[in-house]
Scaffold this active site. Sequence first.
Site, PDB file in Angstrom:
ATOM      1  N   ASN A  65      -2.197   2.163  -9.299  1.00  0.00           N
ATOM      2  CA  ASN A  65      -1.985   3.576  -8.975  1.00  0.00           C
ATOM      3  C   ASN A  65      -2.184   4.457 -10.202  1.00  0.00           C
ATOM      4  O   ASN A  65      -2.848   5.505 -10.147  1.00  0.00           O
ATOM      5  CB  ASN A  65      -0.563   3.792  -8.449  1.00  0.00           C
ATOM      6  CG  ASN A  65      -0.351   3.268  -7.047  1.00  0.00           C
ATOM      7  OD1 ASN A  65      -1.297   2.939  -6.341  1.00  0.00           O
ATOM      8  ND2 ASN A  65       0.897   3.195  -6.634  1.00  0.00           N
ATOM      9  N   ARG A 393     -13.630   4.558   5.304  1.00  0.00           N
ATOM     10  CA  ARG A 393     -13.546   3.328   4.523  1.00  0.00           C
ATOM     11  C   ARG A 393     -13.474   2.168   5.502  1.00  0.00           C
ATOM     12  O   ARG A 393     -12.794   2.254   6.518  1.00  0.00           O
ATOM     13  CB  ARG A 393     -12.304   3.303   3.633  1.00  0.00           C
ATOM     14  CG  ARG A 393     -12.160   4.453   2.652  1.00  0.00           C
ATOM     15  CD  ARG A 393     -10.955   4.233   1.746  1.00  0.00           C
ATOM     16  NE  ARG A 393     -10.528   5.453   1.085  1.00  0.00           N
ATOM     17  CZ  ARG A 393     -11.016   5.899  -0.063  1.00  0.00           C
ATOM     18  NH1 ARG A 393     -11.972   5.211  -0.663  1.00  0.00           N
ATOM     19  NH2 ARG A 393     -10.564   7.010  -0.603  1.00  0.00           N
ATOM     20  N   ARG A 423     -14.020   8.444  -2.141  1.00  0.00           N
ATOM     21  CA  ARG A 423     -13.844   8.103  -3.556  1.00  0.00           C
ATOM     22  C   ARG A 423     -13.636   6.616  -3.784  1.00  0.00           C
ATOM     23  O   ARG A 423     -12.811   5.977  -3.124  1.00  0.00           O
ATOM     24  CB  ARG A 423     -12.659   8.878  -4.139  1.00  0.00           C
ATOM     25  CG  ARG A 423     -12.419   8.629  -5.611  1.00  0.00           C
ATOM     26  CD  ARG A 423     -11.284   9.483  -6.112  1.00  0.00           C
ATOM     27  NE  ARG A 423     -11.665  10.886  -6.208  1.00  0.00           N
ATOM     28  CZ  ARG A 423     -10.854  11.905  -5.917  1.00  0.00           C
ATOM     29  NH1 ARG A 423      -9.649  11.668  -5.474  1.00  0.00           N
ATOM     30  NH2 ARG A 423     -11.273  13.148  -6.052  1.00  0.00           N
ATOM     31  N   HIS A 453     -13.082  13.142   7.080  1.00  0.00           N
ATOM     32  CA  HIS A 453     -11.943  12.249   6.887  1.00  0.00           C
ATOM     33  C   HIS A 453     -11.265  11.875   8.200  1.00  0.00           C
ATOM     34  O   HIS A 453     -10.412  10.996   8.237  1.00  0.00           O
ATOM     35  CB  HIS A 453     -10.937  12.921   5.945  1.00  0.00           C
ATOM     36  CG  HIS A 453      -9.815  12.049   5.500  1.00  0.00           C
ATOM     37  ND1 HIS A 453      -8.510  12.235   5.905  1.00  0.00           N
ATOM     38  CD2 HIS A 453      -9.791  10.962   4.675  1.00  0.00           C
ATOM     39  CE1 HIS A 453      -7.733  11.319   5.358  1.00  0.00           C
ATOM     40  NE2 HIS A 453      -8.476  10.538   4.604  1.00  0.00           N
ATOM     41  N   TYR A 486      -1.292  -1.270   6.000  1.00  0.00           N
ATOM     42  CA  TYR A 486      -0.951   0.147   6.090  1.00  0.00           C
ATOM     43  C   TYR A 486      -0.231   0.424   7.403  1.00  0.00           C
ATOM     44  O   TYR A 486      -0.602  -0.103   8.452  1.00  0.00           O
ATOM     45  CB  TYR A 486      -2.212   1.023   6.049  1.00  0.00           C
ATOM     46  CG  TYR A 486      -2.910   1.118   4.718  1.00  0.00           C
ATOM     47  CD1 TYR A 486      -2.666   0.214   3.694  1.00  0.00           C
ATOM     48  CD2 TYR A 486      -3.852   2.116   4.495  1.00  0.00           C
ATOM     49  CE1 TYR A 486      -3.325   0.309   2.481  1.00  0.00           C
ATOM     50  CE2 TYR A 486      -4.520   2.217   3.286  1.00  0.00           C
ATOM     51  CZ  TYR A 486      -4.259   1.305   2.285  1.00  0.00           C
ATOM     52  OH  TYR A 486      -4.926   1.397   1.084  1.00  0.00           O
ATOM     53  N   ARG A 582       5.536  10.270   1.719  1.00  0.00           N
ATOM     54  CA  ARG A 582       5.401   9.065   0.904  1.00  0.00           C
ATOM     55  C   ARG A 582       5.183   9.403  -0.566  1.00  0.00           C
ATOM     56  O   ARG A 582       5.765   8.794  -1.441  1.00  0.00           O
ATOM     57  CB  ARG A 582       4.225   8.208   1.394  1.00  0.00           C
ATOM     58  CG  ARG A 582       4.115   6.867   0.652  1.00  0.00           C
ATOM     59  CD  ARG A 582       2.831   6.143   0.959  1.00  0.00           C
ATOM     60  NE  ARG A 582       1.713   6.613   0.168  1.00  0.00           N
ATOM     61  CZ  ARG A 582       0.498   6.854   0.640  1.00  0.00           C
ATOM     62  NH1 ARG A 582       0.246   6.708   1.916  1.00  0.00           N
ATOM     63  NH2 ARG A 582      -0.467   7.280  -0.142  1.00  0.00           N
ATOM     64  N   HIS A 610       1.429   5.516   6.035  1.00  0.00           N
ATOM     65  CA  HIS A 610       0.164   6.250   6.000  1.00  0.00           C
ATOM     66  C   HIS A 610      -0.020   7.181   7.186  1.00  0.00           C
ATOM     67  O   HIS A 610      -0.933   8.005   7.198  1.00  0.00           O
ATOM     68  CB  HIS A 610      -0.986   5.233   5.935  1.00  0.00           C
ATOM     69  CG  HIS A 610      -2.312   5.819   5.575  1.00  0.00           C
ATOM     70  ND1 HIS A 610      -3.346   5.930   6.484  1.00  0.00           N
ATOM     71  CD2 HIS A 610      -2.797   6.316   4.407  1.00  0.00           C
ATOM     72  CE1 HIS A 610      -4.399   6.458   5.893  1.00  0.00           C
ATOM     73  NE2 HIS A 610      -4.089   6.707   4.628  1.00  0.00           N
TER      74      HIS A 610
END
Length: 709
Positions: A65, A393, A423, A453, A486, A582, A610
């Site tokens: 992270n 992704r 990214r 997204h 997730y 979160r 998430h």
Amino acid sequence: MEAVEMSTVMEDLLPVPAPELPPDRFLDRELSWLAFNNRVLDLAKDAKRVPLLERAKFLAIFSSNLDEFYMVRVAGLKRRIAAGVAVPTVSGMMPREVHSAILTRTRDLVTEQARVFQEDIRPALAREGIEILRWDELTATEKDRMDELFAERIFPVLTPLAVDPSHPFPYISGLSINLAVLVRNPETGIRQFARVKVPTMLSRFIPLAEGRYVALEDVIAHHLDQLFSGMHVVGHHTFRVTRNEDVEVEEDDAENLLLALEKEILRRKVGRPPVRLEVEDDMDPKMLELLISELDISSREVFHLPGPLDLRGLFSFADIDRAELKYPAFLPTTHPHLAEVETAKPADMFAALKQRDVLLHHPYDSFATSVQRFIEQAADDPHVLAIKQTLYRTSGDSPIIDALIEASEAGKQVLALVEIKARFDEQANIAWARRLEQHGCHVVYGLLGLKTHCKLSMVVREEADGLRRYAHIGTGNYNPKTARLYEDTGLLTANPIVTDDIGRLFNHLSGMTQETQYKRLLVAPHGIRTGLIDRINHEIANHQDGKPAGIKIKVNSIVDEATSDALYRASRAGVPVDLWVRGICTIRPGVPGLSENIRVRSILGRFLEHSRFFWFANDGSPSVGIGSADLMHRNLDRRVEVLVSITNPAHVAEIGDLFDIAFDEGTASWQLQPDGTWIPHTADRAGEPLLDMQEYLINASSRRRTIAK
């Protein structure tokens, strides 16, 4: 009564007048992110609730992270400083002040991480027969084996790079572990600096025997005399550089974007300025001075730490076969409305969705037997005419990609909207885009200036009564691997209002329409911020009229000032506001006269929280939505995001129950204070662990999935 649709226009709702909000009402977003990573570090410390190998894994997650934070956020901050941008942040801090505060806080955090590893995790692993050893702790037999390994597997791939008038200082790639070596010529007495990059093709921690490991850099360090034969090795120290790794491209048409992005990814490997230097705490001052000078980095950006550097290597210990040192095994199950009652086998997806909408909650509900099966069945079904899919992704061996290719080769129309600017997944997504195109899929890259997204999939099927559309709207990526790690939600539906909205949105994304109005969707960048503020104002009006009012929001991050100010106004008006966040939260809760009606909680655990929920009391008939958007500028202004209204009363109640558990005082959480500190609320007064919400949902999954028909 069904919930109010998300796109219902609130009549005559103007911003509610309120006294001017104080200028210091926002916390700094970067420092808030560091506070989030500190909560990850808290999990590594929590011996009562977290098994040992999982604690080691959280140390690795902390490191990973922090790397990304420096590569992106700190790099961007340094760019603004270098460009002379002297505009204060919304927290009132100037960019240089923020950077200085980040460095100070980071130093505290990484020092604590090193302490936890050296004084807690490492000894605890050793007590369990898992030892991370230094070279002088190896047995004679183990040293002989490492001598052989070095000669056969390591020495051939090492490239020592000396620095002298004919050899300039080498480029140090970002995140690589390196040995800074000082050698002396025995004939001339001249000392020289050299750099040896630790290769990545071998495991960072090399297994010696069962439960015994040694760091790869230690093995290399012990054999440096073989790399610099004829020279005397005076000393060596490990170091690591973090560089700006963000990709910036100027967008033109789609094909130019693809080529420009490929070039930018190549540029990312060289020439990016450093943003952090990590060195072993006993590094020679002269050697450190050389590194600082050659890397052109400030001494304030140097972090002195005990070895081993880069604790991401602890990820490898997650594969050790010691079940008693890990979270109990968990196998997701098929949602009951997607399984045959008698056999519990996966049911026909289209037949099931004709009967009802299905609200999925991953990883408790299996992704493989729901979303993945939905796309795979569509690819195999001769009655399916078209599949449309967004891909932000996905995994390296994605069955989703395979299903889309199978559908295209079977003659179905397949549209894949691939976000090639996701990214750190740019290279993979370019590869998927090329592969899909080669197999006849229509591949588009979304809208110029925006990242796509949203998580959407739509199937067009020919049936006896005409064409019918089926769809999935989710909060997480179409990635079977992360779907097991997730926490996310998704809606599978054949509702014609929703599927018509999604069909028009896909046409907008792939064509030239100017669609902005939808019946059951809120879509960014045009409609989510205004839609949510409308609903917040509606709760204020309801409260003022004596009607039931309340706001509950679950997101990854809250940064957007406009929605935050609307929540402050709601609190001032007396509306209770519960925020389940979160990561970043720049809202200050509990400030008298401003936010005393706002509570902020954070829950972290074995799964990465998430999902995004938006719940409004709406005079006793809750208006609820799920979707892909966080309350951040990038999501609301620079991305295509989607929220969908949830109208099934049982689904609305299920989401309400999740909020009730999360905010129960008996549930483990972190609670945000007005000054920006997060207080762990993980044990009772007797020191016993509080309820772990994720474990509760695992254990009670059958009860949780009992949905009213």
